[in-house]
Design a protein around this motif. Structure first.
Motif, PDB file in Angstrom:
ATOM      1  N   THR A 181      43.344 -61.067  94.358  1.00 52.11           N
ATOM      2  CA  THR A 181      42.637 -61.729  93.198  1.00 52.11           C
ATOM      3  C   THR A 181      44.002 -62.749  92.774  1.00 52.11           C
ATOM      4  OG1 THR A 181      41.383 -60.022  92.561  1.00 52.11           O
ATOM      5  CG2 THR A 181      41.880 -61.780  90.833  1.00 52.11           C
ATOM      6  N   LEU A 186      44.699 -64.741  89.729  1.00 55.51           N
ATOM      7  CA  LEU A 186      44.226 -64.754  88.335  1.00 55.51           C
ATOM      8  C   LEU A 186      44.849 -66.095  87.360  1.00 55.51           C
ATOM      9  CD1 LEU A 186      43.048 -62.972  85.782  1.00 55.51           C
ATOM     10  CD2 LEU A 186      45.022 -61.913  85.435  1.00 55.51           C
ATOM     11  N   GLY A 217      40.406 -68.261  84.872  1.00 54.38           N
ATOM     12  CA  GLY A 217      39.602 -67.976  86.382  1.00 54.38           C
ATOM     13  C   GLY A 217      40.073 -66.857  86.974  1.00 54.38           C
ATOM     14  N   ALA A 218      39.361 -66.147  87.861  1.00 57.14           N
ATOM     15  CA  ALA A 218      39.858 -65.063  88.914  1.00 57.14           C
ATOM     16  C   ALA A 218      39.238 -65.340  90.339  1.00 57.14           C
ATOM     17  CB  ALA A 218      39.430 -63.838  88.281  1.00 57.14           C
ATOM     18  N   GLU A 219      39.857 -65.784  91.112  1.00 60.28           N
ATOM     19  CA  GLU A 219      39.499 -66.126  92.282  1.00 60.28           C
ATOM     20  C   GLU A 219      39.919 -64.959  93.393  1.00 60.28           C
ATOM     21  OE1 GLU A 219      40.410 -69.536  95.946  1.00 60.28           O
ATOM     22  OE2 GLU A 219      41.278 -69.754  93.632  1.00 60.28           O
ATOM     23  N   GLN A 220      38.854 -64.582  94.179  1.00 58.39           N
ATOM     24  CA  GLN A 220      39.205 -63.568  95.458  1.00 58.39           C
ATOM     25  C   GLN A 220      39.590 -64.238  96.553  1.00 58.39           C
ATOM     26  OE1 GLN A 220      38.376 -60.447  94.230  1.00 58.39           O
ATOM     27  NE2 GLN A 220      39.378 -59.629  96.193  1.00 58.39           N
ATOM     28  N   ASP A 250      37.954 -63.525  78.806  1.00 59.84           N
ATOM     29  CA  ASP A 250      38.662 -62.365  78.470  1.00 59.84           C
ATOM     30  C   ASP A 250      40.179 -63.107  78.042  1.00 59.84           C
ATOM     31  OD1 ASP A 250      36.853 -60.488  79.000  1.00 59.84           O
ATOM     32  OD2 ASP A 250      37.663 -60.378  81.224  1.00 59.84           O
ATOM     33  N   SER A 253      39.976 -57.361  87.029  1.00 61.03           N
ATOM     34  CA  SER A 253      38.434 -57.418  86.705  1.00 61.03           C
ATOM     35  C   SER A 253      38.465 -58.267  85.721  1.00 61.03           C
ATOM     36  CB  SER A 253      38.251 -55.934  86.292  1.00 61.03           C
ATOM     37  OG  SER A 253      38.792 -55.741  85.010  1.00 61.03           O
ATOM     38  N   ARG A 256      37.926 -61.516  83.723  1.00 61.00           N
ATOM     39  CA  ARG A 256      37.048 -62.963  83.872  1.00 61.00           C
ATOM     40  C   ARG A 256      37.105 -63.793  82.770  1.00 61.00           C
ATOM     41  NH1 ARG A 256      37.449 -60.941  87.763  1.00 61.00           N
ATOM     42  NH2 ARG A 256      35.922 -60.094  89.501  1.00 61.00           N
TER      43      ARG A 256
END
Ligand code: FES
Length: 233
Positions: A30, A32, A22-25, A92, A87, A89
């Motif tokens: 970010t 990661l 996951g990648a949370e802003q 990946d 970037s 996600r």
């Protein structure tokens, strides 16, 4: 799952290709989340080399959180490498090497965590290891300060106030990570503090001399002498 073990001065690090979970802003940052694979999370303050897709050099990142089965890193997109990592996600995968370097000494009596900007990255993992001690955090804007949610009980300031304004006269055992001016200010106020320094790194294990910095009048390879230095008077 390809995995290599690397022996570094008697310590072992592994290089493995890990899936992105996951990648949370959070504000401009970010968070990661990667699967852990067979990598050890290491000691808080140690770092991992993350190989950004399409970039020639990996990026050194302190471990931010170590949830079961995962490794979490806090990233700020400040250049091509970190923008590429931000970037990523789910679906990946990237190569990761670690844990590397010297982390914080957890044998402390009255810990006080101090962090600035993206330098707070190792503090959530450190706070968990030390039983959630007091923490002081500083950021350049309210938007950057959103990431203080990772340390919900911390005292937070935003510029023009500085995190060192919050340091008590007798700060106890300070463990700090942040930009160099902040660390220098902490060093003046808290002798014997454990300070996690930052430097560009190419290899992460002492081979390239790309991370040499002068700290306390001595030249150090931060990847193997640090990134946490304890002996700076
Ligand atoms: S990053 Fe290569 S010697 Fe430190």
């Amino acid at each position: 799952m390809p995995c290599d073990t690397v022996s570094l001065g008697g310590r072992e690090a592994r290089r493995e290709r890990l899936d992105v979970l996951g990648a949370e802003q959070i504000g401009p940052y970010t968070l990661l989340r990667l699967e852990r694979g067979e990598l050890e999370p290491g000691v808080p303050g140690q770092f991992f080399m993350l190989e950004a897709p399409g970039r020639p050099l990996p990026r050194p990142m302190s471990l931010c959180q170590a949830p079961p089965g995962g490794l979490t890193f806090l990233l700020e997109p400040v250049g091509p490498g970190t923008r590429s990592l931000c970037s990523l996600r789910p679906g990946d995968a990237i190569h990761v090497l670690g844990p590397l370097g010297n982390g914080f000494d957890l044998d402390v009596q009255s810990p006080l965590l101090v962090g600035g900007g993206v330098g707070i990255a190792p503090l959530p993992y450190l706070a968990e290891a030390l039983g959630d001690p007091p923490a002081l955090l500083g950021f350049r804007s309210d938007r950057h300060a959103e990431v203080a949610c990772l340390l919900p009980d911390a005292e937070v300031v935003v510029e023009p106030r500085l995190v060192t304004d919050l340091l008590p006269d007798d700060p106890g055992d300070v463990l700090a990570c942040g930009p160099e001016p902040m660390l220098e200010a902490v060093r003046r106020r808290a002798s014997g503090a454990q300070l996690a320094w930052e430097a560009p790194m190419a290899c992460g294990y002492g081979a390239c001399y790309g991370c040499v910095v002068e700290v306390g009048g001595r030249y150090r390879r931060l990847c193997i002498d640090g990134p946490v230095l304890r002996d700076v008077a």
